[in-house]
Write a protein that holds these residues in place. Structure first.
Motif, PDB file in Angstrom:
ATOM      1  N   SER A  36      17.106  68.690 -27.578  1.00 34.32           N
ATOM      2  CA  SER A  36      18.111  68.482 -26.534  1.00 34.32           C
ATOM      3  C   SER A  36      19.210  68.001 -26.860  1.00 34.32           C
ATOM      4  O   SER A  36      20.574  68.508 -26.189  1.00 34.32           O
ATOM      5  CB  SER A  36      18.126  66.323 -26.791  1.00 34.32           C
ATOM      6  OG  SER A  36      19.211  66.035 -28.144  1.00 34.32           O
ATOM      7  N   ARG A 252      10.071  69.772 -21.093  1.00 37.42           N
ATOM      8  CA  ARG A 252      11.204  70.304 -21.321  1.00 37.42           C
ATOM      9  C   ARG A 252      11.547  71.614 -21.921  1.00 37.42           C
ATOM     10  O   ARG A 252      12.920  72.066 -21.797  1.00 37.42           O
ATOM     11  CB  ARG A 252      10.757  69.874 -23.643  1.00 37.42           C
ATOM     12  CG  ARG A 252      12.505  69.944 -24.116  1.00 37.42           C
ATOM     13  CD  ARG A 252      13.686  69.228 -24.059  1.00 37.42           C
ATOM     14  NE  ARG A 252      14.804  69.970 -24.001  1.00 37.42           N
ATOM     15  CZ  ARG A 252      15.651  69.869 -23.144  1.00 37.42           C
ATOM     16  NH1 ARG A 252      16.401  68.871 -23.976  1.00 37.42           N
ATOM     17  NH2 ARG A 252      16.640  70.807 -23.603  1.00 37.42           N
ATOM     18  N   VAL A 255      12.613  72.399 -18.621  1.00 34.85           N
ATOM     19  CA  VAL A 255      14.854  71.322 -18.489  1.00 34.85           C
ATOM     20  C   VAL A 255      15.738  72.629 -19.138  1.00 34.85           C
ATOM     21  O   VAL A 255      16.556  72.971 -18.773  1.00 34.85           O
ATOM     22  CB  VAL A 255      14.666  70.411 -19.371  1.00 34.85           C
ATOM     23  CG1 VAL A 255      16.303  70.336 -19.723  1.00 34.85           C
ATOM     24  CG2 VAL A 255      13.999  69.751 -18.268  1.00 34.85           C
ATOM     25  N   ASP A 256      14.901  73.234 -20.828  1.00 27.94           N
ATOM     26  CA  ASP A 256      15.676  74.669 -20.819  1.00 27.94           C
ATOM     27  C   ASP A 256      16.301  75.572 -20.090  1.00 27.94           C
ATOM     28  O   ASP A 256      17.269  76.204 -19.593  1.00 27.94           O
ATOM     29  CB  ASP A 256      14.727  74.759 -22.052  1.00 27.94           C
ATOM     30  CG  ASP A 256      15.183  73.987 -23.052  1.00 27.94           C
ATOM     31  OD1 ASP A 256      15.622  72.844 -22.924  1.00 27.94           O
ATOM     32  OD2 ASP A 256      14.436  74.512 -24.226  1.00 27.94           O
ATOM     33  N   VAL A 258      16.226  75.651 -16.323  1.00 27.39           N
ATOM     34  CA  VAL A 258      17.053  75.321 -14.956  1.00 27.39           C
ATOM     35  C   VAL A 258      18.046  75.375 -15.925  1.00 27.39           C
ATOM     36  O   VAL A 258      19.025  75.651 -15.061  1.00 27.39           O
ATOM     37  CB  VAL A 258      16.087  73.646 -14.492  1.00 27.39           C
ATOM     38  CG1 VAL A 258      17.064  73.509 -13.695  1.00 27.39           C
ATOM     39  CG2 VAL A 258      14.993  73.875 -13.937  1.00 27.39           C
ATOM     40  N   SER A 259      18.424  74.815 -16.888  1.00 29.67           N
ATOM     41  CA  SER A 259      19.877  74.186 -17.215  1.00 29.67           C
ATOM     42  C   SER A 259      20.792  75.789 -17.676  1.00 29.67           C
ATOM     43  O   SER A 259      21.676  75.925 -17.846  1.00 29.67           O
ATOM     44  CB  SER A 259      19.625  73.130 -18.585  1.00 29.67           C
ATOM     45  OG  SER A 259      19.282  73.950 -19.377  1.00 29.67           O
ATOM     46  N   ALA A 262      21.429  77.411 -13.972  1.00 23.99           N
ATOM     47  CA  ALA A 262      22.483  76.253 -13.877  1.00 23.99           C
ATOM     48  C   ALA A 262      23.764  76.737 -14.486  1.00 23.99           C
ATOM     49  O   ALA A 262      24.617  75.881 -13.832  1.00 23.99           O
ATOM     50  CB  ALA A 262      22.615  74.865 -13.690  1.00 23.99           C
ATOM     51  N   TYR A 264      24.410  75.268 -17.853  1.00 26.52           N
ATOM     52  CA  TYR A 264      24.234  74.243 -18.289  1.00 26.52           C
ATOM     53  C   TYR A 264      25.263  73.444 -17.283  1.00 26.52           C
ATOM     54  O   TYR A 264      26.488  72.677 -18.050  1.00 26.52           O
ATOM     55  CB  TYR A 264      24.807  74.150 -20.029  1.00 26.52           C
ATOM     56  CG  TYR A 264      23.706  75.125 -20.414  1.00 26.52           C
ATOM     57  CD1 TYR A 264      22.598  74.754 -21.160  1.00 26.52           C
ATOM     58  CD2 TYR A 264      24.325  76.744 -20.797  1.00 26.52           C
ATOM     59  CE1 TYR A 264      22.157  75.311 -21.663  1.00 26.52           C
ATOM     60  CE2 TYR A 264      23.152  77.392 -21.162  1.00 26.52           C
ATOM     61  CZ  TYR A 264      21.842  76.817 -21.658  1.00 26.52           C
ATOM     62  OH  TYR A 264      21.136  77.282 -22.461  1.00 26.52           O
ATOM     63  N   ARG A 267      24.634  68.807 -13.995  1.00 26.87           N
ATOM     64  CA  ARG A 267      23.108  68.130 -14.692  1.00 26.87           C
ATOM     65  C   ARG A 267      22.152  67.616 -13.915  1.00 26.87           C
ATOM     66  O   ARG A 267      20.967  66.859 -14.127  1.00 26.87           O
ATOM     67  CB  ARG A 267      23.582  67.825 -15.536  1.00 26.87           C
ATOM     68  CG  ARG A 267      22.885  67.093 -16.908  1.00 26.87           C
ATOM     69  CD  ARG A 267      23.431  66.145 -17.856  1.00 26.87           C
ATOM     70  NE  ARG A 267      22.175  66.134 -19.325  1.00 26.87           N
ATOM     71  CZ  ARG A 267      21.908  66.737 -20.291  1.00 26.87           C
ATOM     72  NH1 ARG A 267      22.499  68.195 -20.258  1.00 26.87           N
ATOM     73  NH2 ARG A 267      20.895  66.559 -20.777  1.00 26.87           N
ATOM     74  N   TRP A 270      19.305  68.814 -11.679  1.00 30.55           N
ATOM     75  CA  TRP A 270      18.445  68.966 -12.983  1.00 30.55           C
ATOM     76  C   TRP A 270      16.904  68.758 -12.526  1.00 30.55           C
ATOM     77  O   TRP A 270      15.927  69.438 -12.390  1.00 30.55           O
ATOM     78  CB  TRP A 270      18.543  69.744 -14.604  1.00 30.55           C
ATOM     79  CG  TRP A 270      19.843  70.162 -14.673  1.00 30.55           C
ATOM     80  CD1 TRP A 270      20.596  71.405 -14.195  1.00 30.55           C
ATOM     81  CD2 TRP A 270      20.883  70.346 -15.719  1.00 30.55           C
ATOM     82  NE1 TRP A 270      21.600  71.541 -15.009  1.00 30.55           N
ATOM     83  CE2 TRP A 270      21.298  71.216 -16.360  1.00 30.55           C
ATOM     84  CE3 TRP A 270      20.508  69.761 -17.140  1.00 30.55           C
ATOM     85  CZ2 TRP A 270      22.173  71.761 -17.153  1.00 30.55           C
ATOM     86  CZ3 TRP A 270      20.369  69.706 -18.091  1.00 30.55           C
ATOM     87  CH2 TRP A 270      21.761  70.352 -18.227  1.00 30.55           C
ATOM     88  N   ALA A 332      20.511  61.435 -14.899  1.00 31.81           N
ATOM     89  CA  ALA A 332      20.138  63.449 -15.408  1.00 31.81           C
ATOM     90  C   ALA A 332      20.566  63.471 -16.844  1.00 31.81           C
ATOM     91  O   ALA A 332      21.128  64.341 -17.505  1.00 31.81           O
ATOM     92  CB  ALA A 332      22.308  64.096 -15.400  1.00 31.81           C
ATOM     93  N   GLN A 338      16.673  62.054 -24.885  1.00 27.49           N
ATOM     94  CA  GLN A 338      15.204  62.785 -24.916  1.00 27.49           C
ATOM     95  C   GLN A 338      14.537  63.153 -26.810  1.00 27.49           C
ATOM     96  O   GLN A 338      13.595  62.618 -26.156  1.00 27.49           O
ATOM     97  CB  GLN A 338      15.616  64.019 -24.302  1.00 27.49           C
ATOM     98  CG  GLN A 338      16.259  64.739 -23.050  1.00 27.49           C
ATOM     99  CD  GLN A 338      17.245  65.251 -22.830  1.00 27.49           C
ATOM    100  OE1 GLN A 338      16.551  66.888 -23.916  1.00 27.49           O
ATOM    101  NE2 GLN A 338      17.237  65.992 -21.741  1.00 27.49           N
TER     102      GLN A 338
END
Length: 380
Positions: A36, A252, A255-256, A258-259, A262, A264, A267, A270, A332, A338
């Protein structure tokens, strides 16, 4: 089995095995914190961290070209791994190692992330010691119930494999398949330890080893063996939870991705970009809830205090897990929630497994689910 063995050896083994299981769950929680906070590559090498047993605290302590040095080391290790996988017939997995977009990217040194990952590794080493002690305290079972010993020994071997997988997770820069296998193996280790602990405790409670049977000559009519369907539903719930946790590692990973795409930032957007894997994970959560409610109801009907405690624990964990999931989806993906979400899921897996063992044992010996105040006479 003589009672002195049951009361002394089993008590010590149970203490060590419980301590080990708690430590494993703590490691899972810390591992969730590592993910996380994005600290998975806080140490680019393994088992050392930046070539040291005690990691640096400032970038000035590292060579100017540290990124190139550790990238080259990681790629060389991965090439060796890929060749081995190809020889074993896993060509697709071997290819994915170098197809991963972050394969040649080295993370900038961050002292906070480095020490988070380092603490994770220290805890992993401590668990290795705990599991070894579990094997040591299981040695007396070699003459009385070898299954307990072999369960402890298997968990020790798999803990070593888990450590090696941890090194591959680092060398492949958090390759999804490696992270998933790493998580799945952790659940297998938890199950082995719980099984060993439960079997040893049951043998102590009944004054004999787990495979000894007793003949009931007087038992209340209300005490009945669980139906086979209950056991099958429990297996289904356990496997669903296992699959849901594994699927969660894929969420997870998404998410990594996508972040990172973007930068980071943003949020709040996401979750909407996670795609099908998140939708499947959310749908599976509803299915898992319904299955567990049904299983909990059936197990509750057995009217046995220990099983009812397990059902109540199961319901409580599911409730907390639902709340954590809602918080993640609605606020978010807060980083603090997490690892809690992951740890609760693994605790649920453990409770389901203990319930499965208890119900399976009750099917073989209905007297083991008799109420504690029941009047019965057991002849060994």
């Amino acid at each position: 089995m003589d009672r002195s063995f049951s009361n002394s050896v089993a008590r010590r083994f149970r203490f060590v095995s419980i301590l080990t299981v708690v430590a494993v769950y703590l490691l899972i929680l810390v591992g969730g914190v590592v993910r996380s906070t994005g600290s998975g590559m806080g140490c680019p090498d393994w088992p050392k961290c930046f070539g040291r047993w005690v990691p640096p605290t400032e970038a000035s302590q590292l060579p100017a070209n540290y990124k190139e040095v550790y990238t080259a080391q990681r790629v060389a290790k991965n090439q060796k791994l890929a060749r081995t996988l190809q020889r074993l017939g896993f060509a697709q997995v071997a290819g994915s190692i170098f197809a991963h977009p972050t394969q040649y990217i080295e993370t900038d040194f961050n002292p906070v992330k480095t020490w988070i990952e380092y603490v994770n590794r220290l805890l992993g080493a401590l668990i290795g010691i705990f599991v070894f002690l579990t094997v040591v305290f299981a040695l007396p079972y070699w003459r009385h119930d070898r299954v307990v010993f072999w369960l402890a020994f298997a968990s020790f071997i798999l803990t070593g494999v888990q450590g090696y997988l941890g090194s591959l997770v680092v060398s492949t820069n958090l390759l999804p398949v490696m992270v998933t296998v790493h998580m799945a193996l952790a659940l297998v280790i938890v199950a082995l330890l719980l099984y060993a602990m439960d079997r040893a405790e049951w043998g102590r409670a009944t004054g004999g080893v787990a495979n000894e049977r007793a003949t009931v000559t007087e038992m209340p009519a209300a005490v009945q063996a669980p139906k086979a369907a209950v056991l099958l539903w429990l297996w289904g719930a356990l496997l669903l939870t296992f699959g849901q946790i594994v699927l969660g590692t894929q969420v997870r990973e998404q998410v990594d991705i996508v972040s990172a795409a973007a930068g980071y930032a943003g949020r709040a957007t996401w979750v909407s970009q996670l795609g099908a894997v998140f939708s499947i994970h959310r749908t599976m959560s509803a299915v898992l809830l319904l299955v567990n409610v049904y299983v909990g109801y059936e197990v509750w009907q057995l009217a046995q205090a220990r099983l009812r405690k397990l059902v109540m624990a199961m319901v409580a964990i599911i409730g907390l897990e639902i709340v954590a999931g809602i918080v993640l989806a609605s606020f978010a993906l807060p980083a603090a929630v997490q690892p809690v979400h992951l740890t609760l899921a693994t605790v649920l897996f453990g409770i389901q497994f203990l319930t499965l063992l208890a119900v399976g044992r009750a099917r073989k010996s209905p007297e083991t689910i008799a109420p504690t105040d029941a009047v019965r006479r057991v002849v060994a």
